[in-house]
Every structure is written in C-alpha cells, then in structure tokens.
Design a protein around this motif. Structure first.
Motif, PDB file in Angstrom:
ATOM      1  N   THR A  90     -17.917 -29.659  11.691  1.00  0.00           N
ATOM      2  CA  THR A  90     -18.855 -28.828  12.460  1.00  0.00           C
ATOM      3  C   THR A  90     -20.107 -29.659  12.719  1.00  0.00           C
ATOM      4  N   GLU A  91     -19.964 -30.652  13.574  1.00  0.00           N
ATOM      5  CA  GLU A  91     -21.085 -31.548  13.829  1.00  0.00           C
ATOM      6  C   GLU A  91     -22.266 -30.772  14.403  1.00  0.00           C
ATOM      7  N   TYR A 109     -19.768 -32.327   7.890  1.00  0.00           N
ATOM      8  CA  TYR A 109     -20.510 -33.099   8.884  1.00  0.00           C
ATOM      9  C   TYR A 109     -20.280 -34.586   8.642  1.00  0.00           C
ATOM     10  N   SER A 150     -23.408 -36.661  13.335  1.00  0.00           N
ATOM     11  CA  SER A 150     -24.553 -35.743  13.393  1.00  0.00           C
ATOM     12  C   SER A 150     -25.382 -35.904  12.130  1.00  0.00           C
ATOM     13  N   LEU A 201     -18.954 -34.381  20.918  1.00  0.00           N
ATOM     14  CA  LEU A 201     -17.584 -33.883  21.026  1.00  0.00           C
ATOM     15  C   LEU A 201     -16.680 -34.889  21.741  1.00  0.00           C
ATOM     16  N   CYS A 253     -18.136 -27.921  16.134  1.00  0.00           N
ATOM     17  CA  CYS A 253     -19.567 -28.194  16.168  1.00  0.00           C
ATOM     18  C   CYS A 253     -20.319 -27.008  15.595  1.00  0.00           C
ATOM     19  N   VAL A 293     -25.188 -29.923  16.581  1.00  0.00           N
ATOM     20  CA  VAL A 293     -25.529 -30.327  17.950  1.00  0.00           C
ATOM     21  C   VAL A 293     -26.452 -29.308  18.588  1.00  0.00           C
ATOM     22  N   ALA A 304     -14.460 -28.224  21.757  1.00  0.00           N
ATOM     23  CA  ALA A 304     -14.606 -27.767  20.376  1.00  0.00           C
ATOM     24  C   ALA A 304     -13.522 -26.740  20.054  1.00  0.00           C
ATOM     25  N   MET A 345     -24.349 -32.122  22.442  1.00  0.00           N
ATOM     26  CA  MET A 345     -23.032 -31.498  22.358  1.00  0.00           C
ATOM     27  C   MET A 345     -21.940 -32.348  22.997  1.00  0.00           C
TER      28      MET A 345
END
Length: 217
Positions: free
Chosen positions: A35-36, A7, A11, A47, A69, A38, A91, A43
């Motif tokens: 893998t942010e 991350y 985020s 992204l 994400c 959200v 994504a 979202m």
C-alpha cells in the motif's frame, strides 16, 4: 497469513520491493499487499513502477504480491476521485490513511474515504458509529494495526465494528524488515484490541476472500 498494509522504498518504507517480498516470505506470509503511500502527484509514477514488479515477484518469489496504494493527507473532497483514479492506474487494492490519533489528517477524511469506496480505511482513529455503519454497507474494512504510532484507537475501532458489522483487518503497518509480524502476534494484536477469537477468525476469512478476488483482477 496475509499482510494488507506494507510499504517499500517506492514510498515511505525502507526496503526495496524485492527485499520486502523476501522478508514477507520468510515471515510466513502467503501474500503481501504493498500500500504505497501516494497522493495525486505520486500515484501514477509509483503504480507504474510497482505493478509490473509485483506481477514478476508473484511469479517467482513463492508469495502472492498485490500492487496497491494508500492515499494520504489529501483534502477529503478529492478522495473519491483519487480512489477511482488509483484503480484506473492499476491499483488492485486502495487504502486511505484515516484520522489516527495524534496525526494531522484532515477532518472528514474517514467519511470521504468510505464514501469513495476504498478497500481499507487505515488507522481510522475515533471513527464514528455512523461512519462505521457506512463502512459495513460499502465493504470498507477498518484497520486494527500493530504499528504503534497508529494503534492508540484499536479498541475503539473494534467496538465500532461490533456495533455495526463493519469488517476488520489486522495489519502490521510494515515500514521495515523487522516489522513483519508473526501469525501469533497478529492474532494477539486483534485479541488485545478486544476482538473475540471468533471475530478474529471471521476477519481472517474475509481477508482470504478478498485476496481471492484481487488475484482474479
């Protein structure tokens, strides 16, 4: 070595994307997936910022960077559509935060995430055998993590994987620079959770194949 769960400051992480990529490179990684974390509200803006940066860093930083994400804390009924929406928004990899022990994730999230076709069920906690069977059928990987707040059920996840054939990904759950883990520690996390050496090697092969597919997107 590939990290599938990291991350940035977009985020819940502490590093800007460029810093995170640099630290991943110094940690010996050949690829990192952001893998942010959200939900439906964040979202698209996340992204939209992450995807072009990931492409640029992949070209110049000497490491493959995947824009992904992690959907978190959403009502489980919304997850299948949210997973599809995240893919449409760019994504390359979609994770869902699972029902980790001591967490506040809604019951039913594990099942909805797997049914919705996520790539990784992060921190699945006490996943049931029926859910693990479905994960095996849908090629949803189950997370065994070095991130200590989410690692309490790692051994159970390994047992469910062995019983059902569901694939495992050993992740760092990286939120800060010091959390990038070495190859030796990553292997130790898997073995410590109960994986055999062969199971760990198989898991690495599956992740390498996944990276190849993502890079073709």
């Amino acid at each position: 070595m590939i990290e599938l769960r990291a991350y940035t400051s977009l985020s819940c992480g502490s590093m800007a994307p460029a810093e995170a990529v640099r630290m991943a490179k110094l940690a010996g990684l050949r690829a990192v997936t952001f893998t942010e974390r959200v939900d439906a509200a964040t979202m698209h803006p996340v992204l939209n910022q992450l995807a072009p940066v990931a492409r640029s860093l992949s070209l110049y930083a000497g490491i493959d960077v995947i824009a992904g994400c992690e959907l978190a804390y959403m009502p489980s009924a919304l997850l299948p559509d949210a997973i599809a929406e995240a893919r449409a928004a760019g994504a390359q990899f979609v994770a869902v935060l699972g029902q980790y022990l001591s967490g506040h994730v809604e019951e039913g999230t594990n099942l909805a995430a797997i049914e919705g076709g996520c790539d990784l069920l992060s921190s699945p906690g006490l996943i049931t055998e029926e859910e693990a069977v479905l994960a095996a059928e849908k090629n949803c990987m189950l997370d065994v993590t070095a991130y200590s707040p989410h690692a309490l059920a790692n051994g159970h996840v390994v047992r469910m994987s062995r019983a059902t054939g569901a694939r495992i990904a050993v992740t760092g759950g990286v939120h800060e620079a010091i959390a990038f883990i070495s190859a030796d520690l990553r292997r130790a996390v898997g073995i410590g959770a109960g994986m055999t050496a062969d199971e760990y090697a198989t898991s690495r092969s599956h992740i390498n194949a996944l990276l190849s597919r993502m890079l073709r997107m």
